[in-house]
Design an enzyme around this catalytic site. Structure first.
Site, mmCIF file in Angstrom:
data_model
loop_
_atom_site.group_PDB
_atom_site.id
_atom_site.type_symbol
_atom_site.label_atom_id
_atom_site.label_comp_id
_atom_site.label_asym_id
_atom_site.label_seq_id
_atom_site.Cartn_x
_atom_site.Cartn_y
_atom_site.Cartn_z
ATOM 1 N N GLY A 52 6.847 2.839 9.311
ATOM 2 C CA GLY A 52 8.018 2.048 8.958
ATOM 3 C C GLY A 52 7.811 0.552 9.069
ATOM 4 O O GLY A 52 8.725 -0.221 8.801
ATOM 5 N N HIS A 53 6.604 0.097 9.438
ATOM 6 C CA HIS A 53 6.365 -1.341 9.668
ATOM 7 C C HIS A 53 5.057 -1.752 9.049
ATOM 8 O O HIS A 53 4.068 -1.923 9.753
ATOM 9 C CB HIS A 53 6.351 -1.622 11.166
ATOM 10 N N PHE A 54 4.930 -1.964 7.855
ATOM 11 C CA PHE A 54 5.891 -1.790 6.765
ATOM 12 C C PHE A 54 5.235 -0.893 5.741
ATOM 13 O O PHE A 54 4.030 -1.035 5.532
ATOM 14 C CB PHE A 54 6.231 -3.142 6.122
ATOM 15 N N VAL A 59 1.549 -3.756 9.335
ATOM 16 C CA VAL A 59 1.374 -4.877 10.257
ATOM 17 C C VAL A 59 1.774 -4.383 11.657
ATOM 18 O O VAL A 59 2.835 -3.767 11.809
ATOM 19 C CB VAL A 59 2.267 -6.077 9.847
#
Length: 151
Positions: A52-54, A59
């Site tokens: 989820g990041h990203f 990252v």
């Protein structure tokens, strides 16, 4: 290749963190007289937080870098006489700056120098870097609660 002072298994014997939240792969430097420790975290594309990041642009979140430094500090503290199984909790995250993105394939070097370590409180300076470039620079402090508080 840097010498390994503590393996992942040995780190697990010192601090309570476990997969998927153990964020230090090994300890490569430990200088008790200098109040300094260095850990290593190899960042892989399969890290849980990249989902989820990203999506499409992985990252390492800044909070993960801070936590990795805190876990490295926890290893240092656990190695000091009288600390053993006592668990520290964040008391402060100060002067935190992020200066470089950390992505899959990077090796995060986690250096912590202790400023103060008492029976119930500690403070130190952490720098996470990749290839000599600072990614995160932070002052961390923690408390060690009284016996039974976390039970």
């Amino acid at each position: 290749m840097t010498e390994t002072i503590h393996t992942t298994r040995e780190i697990e014997a010192l601090i309570p963190h476990r997969w998927p939240f153990l964020l230090v792969d090994r300890i490569v430097e430990y200088e008790p007289d200098a109040k300094r420790i260095v850990g290593i975290k190899g960042v892989t594309a399969s890290e849980w937080f990249f989902q989820g990041h990203f999506p499409g642009l992985p990252v390492v979140p800044g909070v993960i870098q801070v936590e990795a430094l805190a876990q490295t500090m926890a290893v240092y503290v656990a190695k000091q006489p009288g600390f053993g199984e006592r668990i520290g909790l964040f008391a402060g995250i100060d002067d935190c700056r992020f200066k470089r993105v950390v992505v899959p394939g990077d090796t995060l070097r986690l250096e912590v120098t202790m400023d103060k370590l008492g029976g119930r409180f500690g403070r130190g300076h952490g720098v996470a870097s990749v290839d000599g470039e600072t990614a995160c620079d932070v002052r961390l402090s923690f408390i060690i609660p009284s016996e039974g508080v976390l039970r």
